[in-house]
Design an enzyme around this catalytic site. Structure first.
Site, mmCIF file in Angstrom:
data_model
loop_
_atom_site.group_PDB
_atom_site.id
_atom_site.type_symbol
_atom_site.label_atom_id
_atom_site.label_comp_id
_atom_site.label_asym_id
_atom_site.label_seq_id
_atom_site.Cartn_x
_atom_site.Cartn_y
_atom_site.Cartn_z
ATOM 1 N N THR A 81 -12.222 5.300 10.058
ATOM 2 C CA THR A 81 -12.354 4.713 11.401
ATOM 3 C C THR A 81 -11.911 5.683 12.493
ATOM 4 O O THR A 81 -12.172 5.460 13.661
ATOM 5 C CB THR A 81 -11.565 3.399 11.517
ATOM 6 O OG1 THR A 81 -10.253 3.636 11.037
ATOM 7 C CG2 THR A 81 -12.211 2.290 10.728
ATOM 8 N N ASP B 5 -3.270 4.247 -2.252
ATOM 9 C CA ASP B 5 -4.228 4.689 -1.221
ATOM 10 C C ASP B 5 -4.232 6.211 -1.138
ATOM 11 O O ASP B 5 -3.704 6.799 -0.199
ATOM 12 C CB ASP B 5 -3.799 4.053 0.115
ATOM 13 C CG ASP B 5 -4.711 4.428 1.264
ATOM 14 O OD1 ASP B 5 -5.869 4.796 1.019
ATOM 15 O OD2 ASP B 5 -4.252 4.343 2.426
ATOM 16 N N ASP C 193 -13.302 14.600 -4.813
ATOM 17 C CA ASP C 193 -13.285 15.877 -5.537
ATOM 18 C C ASP C 193 -14.487 15.891 -6.471
ATOM 19 O O ASP C 193 -15.335 14.992 -6.398
ATOM 20 C CB ASP C 193 -11.948 15.997 -6.310
ATOM 21 C CG ASP C 193 -11.481 17.437 -6.448
ATOM 22 O OD1 ASP C 193 -12.304 18.284 -6.840
ATOM 23 O OD2 ASP C 193 -10.303 17.709 -6.184
ATOM 24 N N ARG D 46 2.614 -2.290 11.039
ATOM 25 C CA ARG D 46 3.560 -2.476 12.144
ATOM 26 C C ARG D 46 3.708 -3.894 12.683
ATOM 27 O O ARG D 46 4.823 -4.250 13.110
ATOM 28 C CB ARG D 46 3.227 -1.479 13.252
ATOM 29 C CG ARG D 46 3.635 -0.058 12.873
ATOM 30 C CD ARG D 46 2.955 0.975 13.709
ATOM 31 N NE ARG D 46 1.519 1.009 13.458
ATOM 32 C CZ ARG D 46 0.669 1.792 14.088
ATOM 33 N NH1 ARG D 46 1.109 2.611 15.020
ATOM 34 N NH2 ARG D 46 -0.613 1.768 13.788
ATOM 35 N N LYS E 110 0.841 -1.197 0.000
ATOM 36 C CA LYS E 110 0.000 0.000 0.000
ATOM 37 C C LYS E 110 0.879 1.251 0.000
ATOM 38 O O LYS E 110 1.687 1.449 0.904
ATOM 39 C CB LYS E 110 -0.918 0.016 1.230
ATOM 40 C CG LYS E 110 -1.871 1.202 1.251
ATOM 41 C CD LYS E 110 -2.925 1.057 2.330
ATOM 42 C CE LYS E 110 -2.465 1.481 3.701
ATOM 43 N NZ LYS E 110 -2.264 2.938 3.850
ATOM 44 N N LYS F 17 -7.187 8.016 -1.681
ATOM 45 C CA LYS F 17 -8.542 8.407 -1.224
ATOM 46 C C LYS F 17 -9.041 9.672 -1.918
ATOM 47 O O LYS F 17 -9.291 10.705 -1.290
ATOM 48 C CB LYS F 17 -8.558 8.622 0.296
ATOM 49 C CG LYS F 17 -8.206 7.396 1.109
ATOM 50 C CD LYS F 17 -8.431 7.615 2.599
ATOM 51 C CE LYS F 17 -7.988 6.454 3.451
ATOM 52 N NZ LYS F 17 -6.510 6.290 3.526
HETATM 53 O O1 C5P Z 1 0.693 -0.376 11.213
HETATM 54 P P1 C5P Z 1 -0.741 -0.690 10.984
HETATM 55 O O2 C5P Z 1 -1.009 -2.170 10.735
HETATM 56 O O3 C5P Z 1 -1.659 -0.125 12.037
HETATM 57 O O4 C5P Z 1 -1.077 0.052 9.607
HETATM 58 C C1 C5P Z 1 -2.361 0.096 9.078
HETATM 59 C C2 C5P Z 1 -2.386 0.910 7.832
HETATM 60 O O5 C5P Z 1 -3.742 1.071 7.435
HETATM 61 C C3 C5P Z 1 -1.825 2.319 7.959
HETATM 62 O O6 C5P Z 1 -1.300 2.686 6.677
HETATM 63 C C4 C5P Z 1 -3.029 3.151 8.288
HETATM 64 O O7 C5P Z 1 -2.910 4.486 7.885
HETATM 65 C C5 C5P Z 1 -4.090 2.443 7.437
HETATM 66 N N1 C5P Z 1 -5.450 2.619 7.899
HETATM 67 C C6 C5P Z 1 -5.868 2.324 9.186
HETATM 68 N N2 C5P Z 1 -7.176 2.494 9.538
HETATM 69 C C7 C5P Z 1 -8.035 2.947 8.633
HETATM 70 C C8 C5P Z 1 -7.638 3.241 7.338
HETATM 71 C C9 C5P Z 1 -6.311 3.072 6.998
HETATM 72 O O8 C5P Z 1 -5.097 1.882 10.002
HETATM 73 N N3 C5P Z 1 -9.291 3.074 8.963
#
Ligand code: C5P
Length: 243
Positions: free
Chosen positions: A127, A63, A68, A218, A36, A65
């Site tokens: 979220t 990604d 517009d 992560r 992503k 998003k």
């Molecule tokens: O490190 P982690 O597993 O939390 O990363 C999740 C990824 O998904 C990040 O790029 C975060 O910005 C993205 N994301 C999220 N929750 C959302 C939409 C996108 O954690 N609702």
């Protein structure tokens, strides 16, 4: 290995420079099918980073998003198709006309270019938003109701699916049926810490709730052996798909 399981694991390339991104792709591409690329990395590196991922055989979830006027979103989505990305997304709050125009122009471009169309996804309600966030902008409805409403709108506009939290996946699956894609971040395998994610699910729980693919950052990037962590997640996805 169940075909496609690797393509259901999307690693969030949440880094800010090209060489770090390349190190991750080099390290993980054996176990991760898609990467992503978000606003930070794309703003810094542009299309070169997309090409780099593809050079290792990885798919790209762009990604950005988009939100517009319909014409601008459609033109941006076509540019994403030119980069041969696998997933493009928009905000469903941009409305049905915006999404329909994006579908129409993407379909036309992909037919002429003789390429398969990328998966078109919409974000329903971020979220990070709560009922209070919605109230501030004049939407006096519960978050879950809006998520389902926008998922249905996304589907009726001809999009392929949504990005949603694992907690919302079952509701969306029930409302939109089996063929609608649901891509979920907020996934934490039992071996990983929660970081700043609050409403999480394990990979198996997310798949069981109806998720089509998982965005994970992560839990892989901070593991002592990231490739092994990705392998464990892949095995969990395969197990959940088989059961
Ligand atoms: O490190 P982690 O597993 O939390 O990363 C999740 C990824 O998904 C990040 O790029 C975060 O910005 C993205 N994301 C999220 N929750 C959302 C939409 C996108 O954690 N609702």
């Amino acid at each position: 290995m169940i075909p496609g399981a690797k393509d259901r694991l999307i690693f969030a390339l949440d880094v800010d420079d090209f060489s770090t991104a390349e190190e991750w792709v080099k390290k993980l591409h054996k176990n991760v099918g898609m990467f992503k690329v978000g606003k930070q990395l794309f703003t810094r590196c542009g299309p070169d980073v997309v090409k780099m991922v593809q050079g290792y055989g990885g798919g790209v979830f762009l990604d950005l998003k988009y939100h517009d006027i319909p014409n601008t979103v459609a033109k941006a989505a076509v540019e994403a198709c030119k980069l041969r990305v696998g997933i493009v997304n928009v905000h469903a709050l941009g409305g049905a006309e915006m999404m329909r125009k994006a579908v129409a122009e993407v379909d036309t471009y992909c037919a002429v270019a003789e390429i398969s169309r990328p998966l078109l996804l919409a974000v329903t309600i971020l979220t990070s938003s709560t009922a209070e966030t919605l109230r501030e902008v004049g939407i006096d409805r519960p978050v879950e109701e809006m998520v389902v409403r926008l998922a249905r709108l996304t589907q009726s506009a001809g999009f392929d699916g949504v990005v949603a939290s694992p907690q919302e996946a079952a509701l969306i699956r029930a409302a939109c049926g089996a063929d609608f894609a649901i891509v979920t971040p907020g996934v934490r395998p039992t071996f990983a810490s929660l970081d700043d994610q609050k409403r999480v699910a394990t990979p198996a729980e997310a798949i069981a709730a109806g998720a089509t693919a998982l965005v994970i950052g992560r839990p892989i990037s901070t593991a002592s052996d990231p490739l092994e962590a990705a392998g464990k997640i892949l095995a969990e996805i395969e197990g959940a798909l088989a059961s």
